[in-house]
Design an enzyme around this catalytic site. Structure first.
Site, PDB file in Angstrom:
ATOM      1  N   PRO A 170       5.939   2.519  -6.961  1.00 24.16           N
ATOM      2  CG  PRO A 170       6.445   0.668  -8.850  1.00 24.16           C
ATOM      3  CD  PRO A 170       7.035   1.814  -7.857  1.00 24.16           C
ATOM      4  CB  CYS A 171       1.494   5.074  -6.962  1.00 21.23           C
ATOM      5  SG  CYS A 171       0.906   5.857  -8.379  1.00 21.23           S
ATOM      6  CD  GLN A 172       1.732   2.292 -12.268  1.00 24.25           C
ATOM      7  OE1 GLN A 172       2.164   1.803 -11.333  1.00 24.25           O
ATOM      8  NE2 GLN A 172       2.696   2.075 -12.873  1.00 24.25           N
TER       9      GLN A 172
ATOM     10  CG  PHE B 133      -0.789   1.840  -3.663  1.00 27.50           C
ATOM     11  CD1 PHE B 133      -2.226   0.466  -2.420  1.00 27.50           C
ATOM     12  CD2 PHE B 133      -0.096   1.592  -3.526  1.00 27.50           C
ATOM     13  CE1 PHE B 133      -0.914  -0.213  -1.926  1.00 27.50           C
ATOM     14  CE2 PHE B 133       1.404   0.969  -3.115  1.00 27.50           C
ATOM     15  CZ  PHE B 133       0.018   0.213  -2.277  1.00 27.50           C
TER      16      PHE B 133
END
Length: 129
Positions: free
Chosen positions: A76-78, A80
């Site tokens: 999950p990249c939220q 970054f």
């Protein structure tokens, strides 16, 4: 071409499987770690032979009796993403990146690929390291 064993973390709807199929890379076993019930339903419809492992935090290198050739995933990249609040590793979802690292170290695949978003260089450097 020899068939490969794949471990896909944060598998979603098995886009990694789709990409390998399109590239003509034959798959022996495809293990998928995913918790979203709708994504799992799509995977099971398109690739019923997928071995579903569930939550990434419960995946261990000891689960595999054969060598994993390719480890893929996109944690999950939220935290970054420049489109988000950019909390980096302080966002609980971003901490799942370390599960990818842990499994990479346990499984020691021949190849690995981690997908993520455009982010601040300092965070990218940590992830690349």
């Amino acid at each position: 071409m020899e068939k490969i064993n794949v471990l896909s973390l944060f598998d979603g709807i098995s886009c990694g499987h789709i990409a390998l199929d399109k590239a003509g890379i034959p798959i022996n076993k495809y293990y998928a770690s995913e918790t979203d019930k709708y994504a799992i339903k799509v995977t099971n419809k398109n690739y019923p032979e997928t071995i579903n492992l569930g939550d990434v935090t419960t995946v261990s290198g000891e689960l595999f009796t054969e060598k994993i050739d390719l480890l893929i995933g996109g944690s999950p990249c939220q935290g970054f993403s420049q489109a988000g609040k950019m909390k980096n590793f302080d966002d609980p979802r971003s901490k799942l990146f370390w599960e990818y690292v842990r499994i990479l170290q346990e499984v020691k695949p021949k190849y690995f690929l981690l997908e993520n978003v455009v982010m601040k260089q300092e965070w990218q450097d940590i992830i690349s390291e």
